[in-house]
Write an enzyme that holds these catalytic residues in place. Structure first.
Site, mmCIF file in Angstrom:
data_model
loop_
_atom_site.group_PDB
_atom_site.id
_atom_site.type_symbol
_atom_site.label_atom_id
_atom_site.label_comp_id
_atom_site.label_asym_id
_atom_site.label_seq_id
_atom_site.Cartn_x
_atom_site.Cartn_y
_atom_site.Cartn_z
ATOM 1 N N LYS A 1 -83.189 1.660 -54.835
ATOM 2 C CA LYS A 1 -82.737 2.598 -54.391
ATOM 3 C C LYS A 1 -81.856 3.319 -55.857
ATOM 4 O O LYS A 1 -80.924 2.885 -55.501
ATOM 5 C CB LYS A 1 -81.583 3.041 -52.991
ATOM 6 N N SER B 1 -69.140 1.787 -52.412
ATOM 7 C CA SER B 1 -67.657 1.545 -51.744
ATOM 8 C C SER B 1 -68.084 1.586 -50.359
ATOM 9 O O SER B 1 -69.059 0.895 -50.055
ATOM 10 C CB SER B 1 -68.167 3.204 -51.478
ATOM 11 N N ARG B 2 -66.290 0.748 -49.693
ATOM 12 C CA ARG B 2 -66.449 0.218 -48.938
ATOM 13 C C ARG B 2 -67.464 1.008 -47.467
ATOM 14 O O ARG B 2 -67.954 0.792 -47.023
ATOM 15 C CB ARG B 2 -65.049 -0.005 -48.405
ATOM 16 N N GLY C 1 -71.357 0.629 -47.796
ATOM 17 C CA GLY C 1 -71.044 -0.826 -47.676
ATOM 18 C C GLY C 1 -71.737 -1.224 -45.689
ATOM 19 O O GLY C 1 -71.708 -2.075 -45.275
ATOM 20 N N GLU D 1 -71.330 -5.839 -51.855
ATOM 21 C CA GLU D 1 -69.665 -5.532 -52.784
ATOM 22 C C GLU D 1 -68.935 -4.553 -52.871
ATOM 23 O O GLU D 1 -70.183 -3.520 -52.751
ATOM 24 C CB GLU D 1 -70.092 -6.092 -53.938
ATOM 25 N N CYS E 1 -65.184 -2.948 -61.072
ATOM 26 C CA CYS E 1 -64.692 -3.587 -59.857
ATOM 27 C C CYS E 1 -63.595 -4.679 -59.909
ATOM 28 O O CYS E 1 -63.336 -4.983 -59.306
ATOM 29 C CB CYS E 1 -66.304 -4.024 -59.250
#
Length: 521
Positions: A178, A236-237, A240, A259, A296
């Site tokens: 994607k 992003s959290r 994820g 991650e 990161c």
């Protein structure tokens, strides 16, 4: 979009990249995909899986090298497009391109070397008491098609042909990417190189596909598709965790290697501060501003003991921050979120702004450097001060003594990295901190900086949750291939049926563990 050999324009709307330096939209527009497009790509990947996983090591390695060569052949237009879509400086784009090519070639060597098979053999012991031992052999096999999500901050090294794709293809897994909507032109150039390499190698067309999608519909459809066996994600959290939730809710859950977020604490011990506080301050800001702080492993948090050395560090760091010029951030969305994080720190009653870099009104999405400080007491009292601000901003926490450093580190969530600056006289303190740092981070750096992740055999780019969704893995280095493999044991299987990695005579000539001993024969 790419569906194996077919190249198709999406029908679910359009997306254009935006130059973050000027705010101008770039041509052309790219068509967005649908759930039906995801289904088509995933089915192609599943159809290709059994043939691709059986490719000979040399053929698979040569394919990876051909992908690298074809990307290298379009380096100049690729660098130009990356710069236009992301605003990243040319030197860093070329460095990231070199890393991307290096990853592909590294995994070609991994495939040829054969250690990733994890071959183990135990000989039959018919006379063993109380029970005989059967002939047992073990190897690792690929999981199946992998969904890879392109990252916003690494348009090459963590995107279409990045580390997740390279390691999955090396493992024998077809890939459906994607592409990130912020750099569709970059993604198309790289996808063309991969698709052409698939065709040139005579591989099944479903070995590689790529779809575009805005929002989360296409991504969620990929994670939920029954033909997808694993997910690789950098972002992003919230993104994820949404993928993890979808993957866990499936009738057959699958692993998501995401991650997500990390503030990458730096601990400055007293001896190091007394010896070279000013030099550490200057080097710290160089690391903080690398990539406009959008890496990161950006050092977003510093713990240090009060004293003259810390004062020298702060003075030097503040001067370096003031001298730093604004640079374009990756997108208007990222810039807006960054500005909100900076505002929250600036308005916090127990946080002091030490220095601010220069702005630039001509840059549409300008990232300005900031440095803040607070006390250990304030930091321990407010969880909000532990949150990531994605950009070139860092918070220095002043501790009253070395004992307080451990308490500060223990408040943190899982991290990608932790850094120690120390001298010989700091060894005892560092020894006490080390077990805490091991529980906190995937990589511990001494007297250096976390930005800049070497791609090799021993690197770990991962860490306890929420740095990653699975702290047992790494997304960088040769160990990354392990994410897309699982062990299978063969008990008393006839010799004619044994796979090459565990067959009699070691036809691949690889290192294997035989009755507890490592052998190549």
């Amino acid at each position: 979009m790419f569906f194996g050999a077919a190249r198709v324009r999406g029908t679910a709307g359009e997306v254009r990249a935006t130059d973050p330096r000027t705010g101008e939209d770039l041509e052309p527009a790219f068509g967005l995909g649908t759930r039906e497009d995801v289904d088509r790509a995933a089915r192609l990947a599943r159809a290709a899986f059994r043939t691709y996983r059986a490719t000979a090591p040399e053929a698979r390695a040569a394919f990876l090298e051909d992908v690298a060569a074809r990307i290298e052949a379009v380096a100049e237009p690729l660098v130009t497009r990356v710069r236009a879509e992301t605003g990243i400086a040319e030197a860093r784009v070329r460095g990231e391109l070199a890393r991307t090519l290096g990853q592909l070639r590294l995994f070609a060597r991994v495939v040829r070397g054969g250690a990733f098979h994890g071959a183990r053999l135990e000989s039959r012991l018919p006379d063993r008491k109380p029970l005989p031992r059967p002939d047992l052999r073990q190897r690792k096999v690929p999981l199946g098609p992998v969904a890879v999500f392109g990252a916003s901050n690494f348009p090459l090294a963590f995107s279409v042909a990045g580390g997740d794709t390279a390691s999955a293809l090396a493992a024998g897994c077809p890939v459906v990417v994607k592409a990130h909507s912020s750099h569709p032109g970059t993604s198309e150039l790289v996808a063309t190189a991969i698709a052409d390499a698939v065709a040139a190698a005579g591989l099944p067309e479903g070995v590689f596909s790529m779809v575009f999608g805005s929002g989360r519909e296409v991504g969620q459809a990929l994670a939920a598709h029954p033909d997808v066996a694993a997910v690789g994600f950098t972002g992003s959290r919230s993104g994820g965790l949404a993928l993890v939730e979808t993957a866990n809710a499936r009738p057959v859950p699958i692993p998501v290697y995401a991650e997500m977020s990390s503030v990458n604490p730096v601990v400055l011990l007293p001896g190091a501060l007394a010896e070279r506080g000013a030099a550490i301050g200057e080097a710290f800001v160089a690391s903080l501003t690398m990539g406009v702080g959008q890496l990161c492993t950006n050092p977003g948090l510093v713990f240090a003991v009060e004293g003259p050395g810390l004062a020298e560090f702060l003075d030097a760091a503040a001067a370096a921050v003031r001298a730093s010029a604004a640079q374009p951030m990756l997108s208007a969305t990222i810039c807006s979120a960054y500005d909100s994080g900076v505002t929250a720190l600036r308005e916090h009653p127990r946080v002091e702004e030490v220095a601010t870099g220069s702005g630039d009104e001509e840059i549409a999405s300008a990232g300005v450097t900031h440095l803040f400080t607070t006390t250990a007491e304030a930091f321990l009292a407010d969880e909000a001060l532990r949150e990531e601000v994605f950009g070139s901003t860092s918070l220095v926490v002043r501790a009253p003594d070395t004992a307080a450093l451990t308490a500060l580190v223990e408040t943190l969530e899982g991290q990608l990295t932790a850094t120690l600056h120390l001298t010989d006289e700091d060894t005892a303190t560092a020894r006490e901190l080390l077990p805490v740092l091991e529980e906190t981070a995937g990589r511990i750096v001494a007297n250096g900086w976390p930005t800049g992740v070497d791609v090799g055999e021993a690197m770990v780019h991962g860490g306890p949750f929420p740095a990653t969704s699975d702290g047992r893995s790494t997304s960088v280095g040769t160990l990354a291939i392990e994410r897309f493999l699982r062990p299978v044991a063969y008990q008393d299987l006839p010799a004619a049926l044994l796979p090459d990695p565990v067959a009699d005579g070691n036809p691949l000539g690889i290192a294997r563990q035989v009755d507890g001993e490592l052998r190549t024969s």
